[in-house]
Design a protein around this motif. Structure first.
Motif, mmCIF file in Angstrom:
data_model
loop_
_atom_site.group_PDB
_atom_site.id
_atom_site.type_symbol
_atom_site.label_atom_id
_atom_site.label_comp_id
_atom_site.label_asym_id
_atom_site.label_seq_id
_atom_site.Cartn_x
_atom_site.Cartn_y
_atom_site.Cartn_z
ATOM 1 N N GLU A 144 1.362 -2.132 11.138
ATOM 2 C CA GLU A 144 1.537 -2.901 9.288
ATOM 3 C C GLU A 144 1.824 -2.083 7.967
ATOM 4 O O GLU A 144 2.437 -2.156 7.304
ATOM 5 N N PHE B 195 -20.470 -3.995 7.320
ATOM 6 C CA PHE B 195 -19.144 -4.104 6.810
ATOM 7 C C PHE B 195 -18.679 -5.274 6.175
ATOM 8 O O PHE B 195 -17.978 -6.249 7.044
ATOM 9 N N TYR C 138 -20.004 3.958 3.134
ATOM 10 C CA TYR C 138 -19.092 3.099 1.684
ATOM 11 C C TYR C 138 -17.919 4.413 1.913
ATOM 12 O O TYR C 138 -18.218 5.063 1.327
ATOM 13 N N GLY D 286 -13.850 4.292 2.232
ATOM 14 C CA GLY D 286 -12.924 4.214 2.357
ATOM 15 C C GLY D 286 -12.313 3.874 3.319
ATOM 16 O O GLY D 286 -10.471 3.525 2.736
ATOM 17 N N ALA D 287 -12.508 3.843 4.428
ATOM 18 C CA ALA D 287 -11.389 3.975 5.889
ATOM 19 C C ALA D 287 -12.518 3.442 6.688
ATOM 20 O O ALA D 287 -13.200 3.242 7.388
ATOM 21 N N MET D 288 -11.675 1.345 6.911
ATOM 22 C CA MET D 288 -12.629 0.450 7.562
ATOM 23 C C MET D 288 -12.528 1.599 9.435
ATOM 24 O O MET D 288 -13.888 0.628 9.087
ATOM 25 N N GLU E 22 -5.505 -5.810 11.316
ATOM 26 C CA GLU E 22 -6.724 -4.975 10.873
ATOM 27 C C GLU E 22 -8.618 -5.951 10.712
ATOM 28 O O GLU E 22 -9.085 -5.150 11.822
ATOM 29 N N TYR F 20 -15.284 -6.602 3.485
ATOM 30 C CA TYR F 20 -14.345 -6.188 2.458
ATOM 31 C C TYR F 20 -14.198 -7.342 2.021
ATOM 32 O O TYR F 20 -13.010 -8.600 2.381
ATOM 33 N N ASP G 218 0.415 -1.472 0.574
ATOM 34 C CA ASP G 218 -0.186 0.197 0.085
ATOM 35 C C ASP G 218 1.002 1.389 0.522
ATOM 36 O O ASP G 218 2.418 1.121 0.745
ATOM 37 N N ASP H 183 -5.257 3.879 9.652
ATOM 38 C CA ASP H 183 -5.986 3.126 8.970
ATOM 39 C C ASP H 183 -6.775 3.777 7.663
ATOM 40 O O ASP H 183 -7.278 5.565 8.206
ATOM 41 N N GLY H 184 -6.500 3.759 6.678
ATOM 42 C CA GLY H 184 -7.394 4.534 5.146
ATOM 43 C C GLY H 184 -6.884 6.338 5.300
ATOM 44 O O GLY H 184 -7.296 6.681 5.108
ATOM 45 N N LYS I 231 -8.754 -7.748 0.993
ATOM 46 C CA LYS I 231 -7.054 -6.834 0.928
ATOM 47 C C LYS I 231 -7.232 -6.299 2.718
ATOM 48 O O LYS I 231 -5.931 -6.163 3.243
ATOM 49 N N LEU I 232 -7.724 -6.598 3.296
ATOM 50 C CA LEU I 232 -7.565 -6.221 4.454
ATOM 51 C C LEU I 232 -6.706 -7.015 5.012
ATOM 52 O O LEU I 232 -6.259 -8.580 5.411
ATOM 53 N N ARG I 233 -5.969 -6.391 6.374
ATOM 54 C CA ARG I 233 -4.531 -7.877 7.164
ATOM 55 C C ARG I 233 -5.528 -8.026 8.254
ATOM 56 O O ARG I 233 -5.983 -7.366 9.388
ATOM 57 N N ASP J 246 -2.470 -1.249 13.400
ATOM 58 C CA ASP J 246 -2.557 -0.053 11.714
ATOM 59 C C ASP J 246 -2.433 1.365 12.236
ATOM 60 O O ASP J 246 -3.667 2.081 12.497
HETATM 61 O O1 F6P Z 1 -6.484 0.077 5.159
HETATM 62 C C1 F6P Z 1 -7.113 -0.406 4.269
HETATM 63 C C2 F6P Z 1 -8.170 0.428 4.111
HETATM 64 O O2 F6P Z 1 -8.088 2.166 3.642
HETATM 65 C C3 F6P Z 1 -9.272 0.265 4.609
HETATM 66 O O3 F6P Z 1 -9.416 1.094 5.431
HETATM 67 C C4 F6P Z 1 -10.811 0.761 3.670
HETATM 68 O O4 F6P Z 1 -10.866 -0.472 4.342
HETATM 69 C C5 F6P Z 1 -9.913 -0.345 2.113
HETATM 70 O O5 F6P Z 1 -8.239 -0.027 3.087
HETATM 71 C C6 F6P Z 1 -10.745 0.458 1.564
HETATM 72 O O6 F6P Z 1 -9.765 -0.134 0.344
HETATM 73 P P1 F6P Z 1 -11.089 0.636 -1.316
HETATM 74 O O7 F6P Z 1 -9.921 1.655 -1.394
HETATM 75 O O8 F6P Z 1 -10.655 -0.852 -1.884
HETATM 76 O O9 F6P Z 1 -12.064 0.403 -1.170
#
Ligand code: F6P
Ligand code: MN
Length: 282
Positions: A64, A210, A192, A194-196, A228, A212, A35, A85-86, A222-224, A82
């Motif tokens: 991470e 929620f 949604y 984009g930040a978990m 996460e 992924y 990332d 995050d996001g 995608k998530l670790r 993490d």
């Molecule tokens: O840390 C990874 C992350 O940023 C998460 O916070 C989030 O849920 C995800 O990736 C968002 O991914 P994408 O950009 O694919 O929606």
């Protein structure tokens, strides 16, 4: 010794982490899973490592943002973070967070070895949600390095209203697409960001799910797991919700590699049960 000191330290530096966002929104490199890494990620990681390893009960710090575990003293807790995050949300001035998992074994460690977990949400205000072993989930407001209780015994609302599933819809397996259709039929609203941390926090506030998921060509999602998925699963389960990798609770997972990924689903127990039924073709 309790895990309270760890979250006290996280609260104490959350403001400093947040204050560093303003001029650190540019890319600086890549983290161990590829990332993009911002200057703000690197700084948050450094602050957390310094503060957490200074605590006597902390035996090690994993993140991470680093390849390997940083070993500390002879303490009983292994903290996995993490740090930001996001962080890709910083460029557009959307929320981000910090995730903290406290394990009683050196990671990679199974979900069942988590003894506490928490997250900080850098939203319009800074809040922290913490789940400690044997305690109810608590939400705090963080101001000037101090935490004050906003809400005790945080529980997922029984009537869910929101959902957010990551990844491109054309890359979802058919079962995930069918599940999302069911969520729409149940009149849940797509939210949604984009930040978990932020996306899970709104599930905690409004009820819902929620995810992924596993993706076409990327079955691990995608998530670790260590940084996460497992810590957030610990919090959601402590708040009366459920978690799943698609087939079982994330707390039953036993990652073998520090930076291993896993599909993630978190939310109201009935919605997670429906997810597992759909993914298994029931
Ligand atoms: O840390 C990874 C992350 O940023 C998460 O916070 C989030 O849920 C995800 O990736 C968002 O991914 P994408 O950009 O694919 O929606
Ligand atoms: Mn993250």
């Amino acid at each position: 010794m309790s895990t309270g000191r760890i979250f006290g330290a996280v609260a104490a530096i959350a403001g400093e982490i947040r204050a560093g966002f303003t001029d650190r929104r540019q890319a600086e490199g890549a983290n161990p899973t590829g990332d993009e890494q911002l200057a703000a990620d690197v700084r948050a990681d450094r602050l957390l490592a310094e503060e957490l390893l200074a605590i006597e009960s902390v035996a090690g710090y994993a993140s991470e943002e680093r390849e390997d575990v940083l070993d500390g003293g002879a303490g009983e807790y292994h903290v996995a973070c993490d740090p930001l995050d996001g962080s890709s949300n910083l460029a557009s001035n959307n929320p981000a967070g910090t995730i903290v998992g406290v394990y009683d074994r050196r990671p990679p460690a199974p979900g069942e070895s988590l003894v506490a977990a928490g997250y900080v949400l850098y939203g319009p205000v800074t809040t922290m949600v913490v789940a400690e072993e044997g305690e109810e989930v608590t939400e705090y407001l963080i101001e000037d390095g101090e935490r004050t209780v906003l809400k005790e015994d945080v529980r997922l609302p029984a009537e869910p209203t929101v959902y957010g599933i990551g990844g491109r819809a054309p890359d979802w397996p058919d079962s995930v697409a069918a599940y999302v259709e069911r969520l729409e039929e149940k009149r849940l609203k797509l939210r949604y960001g984009g930040a978990m941390v932020a996306d899970v926090n709104q599930v905690l506030a409004h009820g819902g799910v929620f995810g992924y998921p596993m993706l076409e060509g990327r079955p691990e999602g995608k998530l670790r797991a260590v940084f996460e998925a497992l810590p957030m699963a610990y919090i959601l389960e402590a708040a009366g919700g459920a978690s799943s990798s698609g087939t079982e609770s994330l707390l039953a997972a036993a990652p073998e590699r520090l930076h291993e990924r896993t599909p993630v689903f978190l939310g109201n127990a009935d919605l997670i049960e429906a997810l597992e039924a759909t993914v298994e073709g029931r």
